[in-house]
Design a protein around this motif. Structure first.
Motif, PDB file in Angstrom:
ATOM      1  N   THR A  93       9.807  13.005 -29.183  1.00 33.10           N
ATOM      2  CA  THR A  93       9.753  11.540 -29.235  1.00 33.10           C
ATOM      3  C   THR A  93      10.231  10.918 -27.931  1.00 33.10           C
ATOM      4  O   THR A  93       9.645   9.937 -27.464  1.00 33.10           O
ATOM      5  N   THR A  94      11.269  11.485 -27.333  1.00 33.10           N
ATOM      6  CA  THR A  94      11.779  10.907 -26.084  1.00 33.10           C
ATOM      7  C   THR A  94      10.730  10.963 -24.979  1.00 33.10           C
ATOM      8  O   THR A  94      10.627  10.028 -24.184  1.00 33.10           O
ATOM      9  N   PHE A  95       9.941  12.021 -24.941  1.00 33.70           N
ATOM     10  CA  PHE A  95       8.884  12.117 -23.943  1.00 33.70           C
ATOM     11  C   PHE A  95       7.738  11.164 -24.277  1.00 33.70           C
ATOM     12  O   PHE A  95       7.235  10.470 -23.394  1.00 33.70           O
ATOM     13  N   ARG A  96       7.310  11.147 -25.525  1.00 33.57           N
ATOM     14  CA  ARG A  96       6.189  10.274 -25.904  1.00 33.57           C
ATOM     15  C   ARG A  96       6.488   8.818 -25.600  1.00 33.57           C
ATOM     16  O   ARG A  96       5.685   8.133 -24.979  1.00 33.57           O
ATOM     17  N   ILE A  97       7.638   8.357 -26.044  1.00 31.56           N
ATOM     18  CA  ILE A  97       7.978   6.943 -25.866  1.00 31.56           C
ATOM     19  C   ILE A  97       8.440   6.673 -24.434  1.00 31.56           C
ATOM     20  O   ILE A  97       8.013   5.694 -23.813  1.00 31.56           O
ATOM     21  N   GLY A  98       9.282   7.535 -23.909  1.00 29.39           N
ATOM     22  CA  GLY A  98       9.823   7.327 -22.564  1.00 29.39           C
ATOM     23  C   GLY A  98       8.756   7.327 -21.487  1.00 29.39           C
ATOM     24  O   GLY A  98       8.716   6.432 -20.638  1.00 29.39           O
ATOM     25  N   PHE A  99       7.876   8.331 -21.504  1.00 29.47           N
ATOM     26  CA  PHE A  99       6.812   8.391 -20.503  1.00 29.47           C
ATOM     27  C   PHE A  99       5.853   7.216 -20.658  1.00 29.47           C
ATOM     28  O   PHE A  99       5.379   6.665 -19.666  1.00 29.47           O
ATOM     29  N   LEU A 123      10.578  13.222 -11.916  1.00 25.54           N
ATOM     30  CA  LEU A 123       9.269  12.857 -11.375  1.00 25.54           C
ATOM     31  C   LEU A 123       8.747  11.576 -12.013  1.00 25.54           C
ATOM     32  O   LEU A 123       8.170  10.722 -11.331  1.00 25.54           O
ATOM     33  N   ALA A 124       8.946  11.441 -13.312  1.00 27.02           N
ATOM     34  CA  ALA A 124       8.493  10.227 -14.005  1.00 27.02           C
ATOM     35  C   ALA A 124       9.236   8.998 -13.492  1.00 27.02           C
ATOM     36  O   ALA A 124       8.629   7.959 -13.239  1.00 27.02           O
ATOM     37  N   PHE A 125      10.543   9.111 -13.307  1.00 31.22           N
ATOM     38  CA  PHE A 125      11.357   7.967 -12.878  1.00 31.22           C
ATOM     39  C   PHE A 125      11.050   7.530 -11.450  1.00 31.22           C
ATOM     40  O   PHE A 125      11.090   6.349 -11.146  1.00 31.22           O
ATOM     41  N   VAL A 126      10.775   8.474 -10.575  1.00 26.13           N
ATOM     42  CA  VAL A 126      10.571   8.107  -9.168  1.00 26.13           C
ATOM     43  C   VAL A 126       9.135   7.700  -8.856  1.00 26.13           C
ATOM     44  O   VAL A 126       8.773   7.563  -7.688  1.00 26.13           O
ATOM     45  N   GLY A 127       8.320   7.483  -9.873  1.00 31.54           N
ATOM     46  CA  GLY A 127       6.979   6.963  -9.640  1.00 31.54           C
ATOM     47  C   GLY A 127       5.867   7.727 -10.325  1.00 31.54           C
ATOM     48  O   GLY A 127       4.717   7.295 -10.288  1.00 31.54           O
ATOM     49  N   VAL A 154       3.839   2.159 -18.429  1.00 29.47           N
ATOM     50  CA  VAL A 154       3.521   0.731 -18.524  1.00 29.47           C
ATOM     51  C   VAL A 154       4.229  -0.047 -17.420  1.00 29.47           C
ATOM     52  O   VAL A 154       3.631  -0.922 -16.781  1.00 29.47           O
ATOM     53  N   VAL A 155       5.475   0.287 -17.174  1.00 28.48           N
ATOM     54  CA  VAL A 155       6.234  -0.388 -16.101  1.00 28.48           C
ATOM     55  C   VAL A 155       5.546  -0.175 -14.756  1.00 28.48           C
ATOM     56  O   VAL A 155       5.352  -1.124 -13.983  1.00 28.48           O
ATOM     57  N   TYR A 156       5.140   1.062 -14.473  1.00 31.49           N
ATOM     58  CA  TYR A 156       4.501   1.341 -13.190  1.00 31.49           C
ATOM     59  C   TYR A 156       3.112   0.709 -13.092  1.00 31.49           C
ATOM     60  O   TYR A 156       2.708   0.259 -12.020  1.00 31.49           O
ATOM     61  N   ILE A 157       2.396   0.641 -14.189  1.00 31.71           N
ATOM     62  CA  ILE A 157       1.093  -0.042 -14.169  1.00 31.71           C
ATOM     63  C   ILE A 157       1.288  -1.523 -13.884  1.00 31.71           C
ATOM     64  O   ILE A 157       0.562  -2.109 -13.064  1.00 31.71           O
ATOM     65  N   LEU A 158       2.270  -2.138 -14.531  1.00 31.18           N
ATOM     66  CA  LEU A 158       2.558  -3.553 -14.267  1.00 31.18           C
ATOM     67  C   LEU A 158       3.008  -3.763 -12.823  1.00 31.18           C
ATOM     68  O   LEU A 158       2.622  -4.757 -12.190  1.00 31.18           O
ATOM     69  N   LEU A 159       3.784  -2.837 -12.283  1.00 27.56           N
ATOM     70  CA  LEU A 159       4.213  -2.927 -10.892  1.00 27.56           C
ATOM     71  C   LEU A 159       3.006  -2.854  -9.956  1.00 27.56           C
ATOM     72  O   LEU A 159       2.907  -3.631  -9.005  1.00 27.56           O
ATOM     73  N   ILE A 160       2.100  -1.941 -10.231  1.00 33.19           N
ATOM     74  CA  ILE A 160       0.893  -1.827  -9.404  1.00 33.19           C
ATOM     75  C   ILE A 160       0.080  -3.114  -9.462  1.00 33.19           C
ATOM     76  O   ILE A 160      -0.382  -3.616  -8.426  1.00 33.19           O
ATOM     77  N   LEU A 161      -0.103  -3.653 -10.658  1.00 33.30           N
ATOM     78  CA  LEU A 161      -0.848  -4.908 -10.791  1.00 33.30           C
ATOM     79  C   LEU A 161      -0.168  -6.022 -10.008  1.00 33.30           C
ATOM     80  O   LEU A 161      -0.839  -6.813  -9.323  1.00 33.30           O
ATOM     81  N   TYR A 162       1.141  -6.094 -10.078  1.00 27.67           N
ATOM     82  CA  TYR A 162       1.894  -7.105  -9.331  1.00 27.67           C
ATOM     83  C   TYR A 162       1.702  -6.920  -7.831  1.00 27.67           C
ATOM     84  O   TYR A 162       1.455  -7.884  -7.097  1.00 27.67           O
ATOM     85  N   GLU A 181       0.831  -1.210   0.000  1.00 27.20           N
ATOM     86  CA  GLU A 181       0.000   0.000   0.000  1.00 27.20           C
ATOM     87  C   GLU A 181       0.864   1.259   0.000  1.00 27.20           C
ATOM     88  O   GLU A 181       0.497   2.268  -0.603  1.00 27.20           O
ATOM     89  N   ILE A 182       2.010   1.188   0.660  1.00 29.82           N
ATOM     90  CA  ILE A 182       2.913   2.344   0.703  1.00 29.82           C
ATOM     91  C   ILE A 182       3.458   2.640  -0.690  1.00 29.82           C
ATOM     92  O   ILE A 182       3.476   3.795  -1.131  1.00 29.82           O
ATOM     93  N   PHE A 183       3.896   1.602  -1.407  1.00 25.76           N
ATOM     94  CA  PHE A 183       4.421   1.807  -2.761  1.00 25.76           C
ATOM     95  C   PHE A 183       3.339   2.326  -3.702  1.00 25.76           C
ATOM     96  O   PHE A 183       3.588   3.239  -4.497  1.00 25.76           O
ATOM     97  N   ILE A 184       2.146   1.757  -3.616  1.00 19.52           N
ATOM     98  CA  ILE A 184       1.051   2.205  -4.478  1.00 19.52           C
ATOM     99  C   ILE A 184       0.675   3.646  -4.139  1.00 19.52           C
ATOM    100  O   ILE A 184       0.441   4.470  -5.032  1.00 19.52           O
ATOM    101  N   SER A 185       0.639   3.973  -2.853  1.00 18.61           N
ATOM    102  CA  SER A 185       0.346   5.353  -2.441  1.00 18.61           C
ATOM    103  C   SER A 185       1.412   6.316  -2.950  1.00 18.61           C
ATOM    104  O   SER A 185       1.097   7.431  -3.370  1.00 18.61           O
ATOM    105  N   TRP A 186       2.668   5.881  -2.894  1.00  9.12           N
ATOM    106  CA  TRP A 186       3.764   6.722  -3.398  1.00  9.12           C
ATOM    107  C   TRP A 186       3.575   6.995  -4.890  1.00  9.12           C
ATOM    108  O   TRP A 186       3.709   8.135  -5.344  1.00  9.12           O
ATOM    109  N   ILE A 187       3.288   5.948  -5.656  1.00 17.83           N
ATOM    110  CA  ILE A 187       3.093   6.097  -7.098  1.00 17.83           C
ATOM    111  C   ILE A 187       1.926   7.051  -7.373  1.00 17.83           C
ATOM    112  O   ILE A 187       2.017   7.921  -8.239  1.00 17.83           O
ATOM    113  N   LEU A 188       0.845   6.920  -6.618  1.00 13.95           N
ATOM    114  CA  LEU A 188      -0.304   7.810  -6.785  1.00 13.95           C
ATOM    115  C   LEU A 188       0.076   9.255  -6.463  1.00 13.95           C
ATOM    116  O   LEU A 188      -0.220  10.176  -7.234  1.00 13.95           O
ATOM    117  N   PHE A 189       0.761   9.454  -5.345  1.00 12.86           N
ATOM    118  CA  PHE A 189       1.165  10.798  -4.931  1.00 12.86           C
ATOM    119  C   PHE A 189       2.071  11.456  -5.967  1.00 12.86           C
ATOM    120  O   PHE A 189       1.846  12.599  -6.382  1.00 12.86           O
TER     121      PHE A 189
END
Length: 96
Positions: free
Chosen positions: A65-71, A42-46, A76-84, A3-11
């Motif tokens: 392009t770096t923002f479109r693809i990178g973000f 900000l994107a990298f830390v959650g 996607v990584v953070y969504i998969l992390l949340i699902l996990y 819950e702490i990690f998910i809350s951090w990502i949300l914040f």
């Protein structure tokens, strides 16, 4: 602990979303902008989900392009992390 990690990502996502909106407003006003390295940080830390949503909603940094693809990839990584962390097995869902 999950819950702490998910809350951090949300914040941080809310913070990143607001930063994208603020930067867009500053760009329109030709005023002092948020440095790109801060948006990336900000994107990298959650905050990738909020960064990507802000990019789409505010139509900001969409030509970069770096923002479109990178973000998108980070989001996607953070969504998969949340699902996990929620215990959702994505492989079981897709194999039905």
């Amino acid at each position: 602990m999950n819950e702490i990690f998910i809350s951090w990502i949300l914040f941080v996502s809310i913070w990143a979303f607001a930063a994208m909106g603020y930067d867009k407003r500053q760009a329109k006003r030709k005023a002092r902008r948020v440095p790109e390295k801060n948006l990336w940080f900000l994107a990298f830390v959650g905050g990738a989900i909020g960064s990507y949503a802000g990019m789409l909603i505010f139509n900001h940094k969409t030509r970069r392009t770096t923002f479109r693809i990178g973000f998108l990839l980070l989001a996607v990584v953070y969504i998969l992390l949340i699902l996990y962390l929620l215990g959702i097995d994505i492989l079981k869902i897709t194999s039905r």
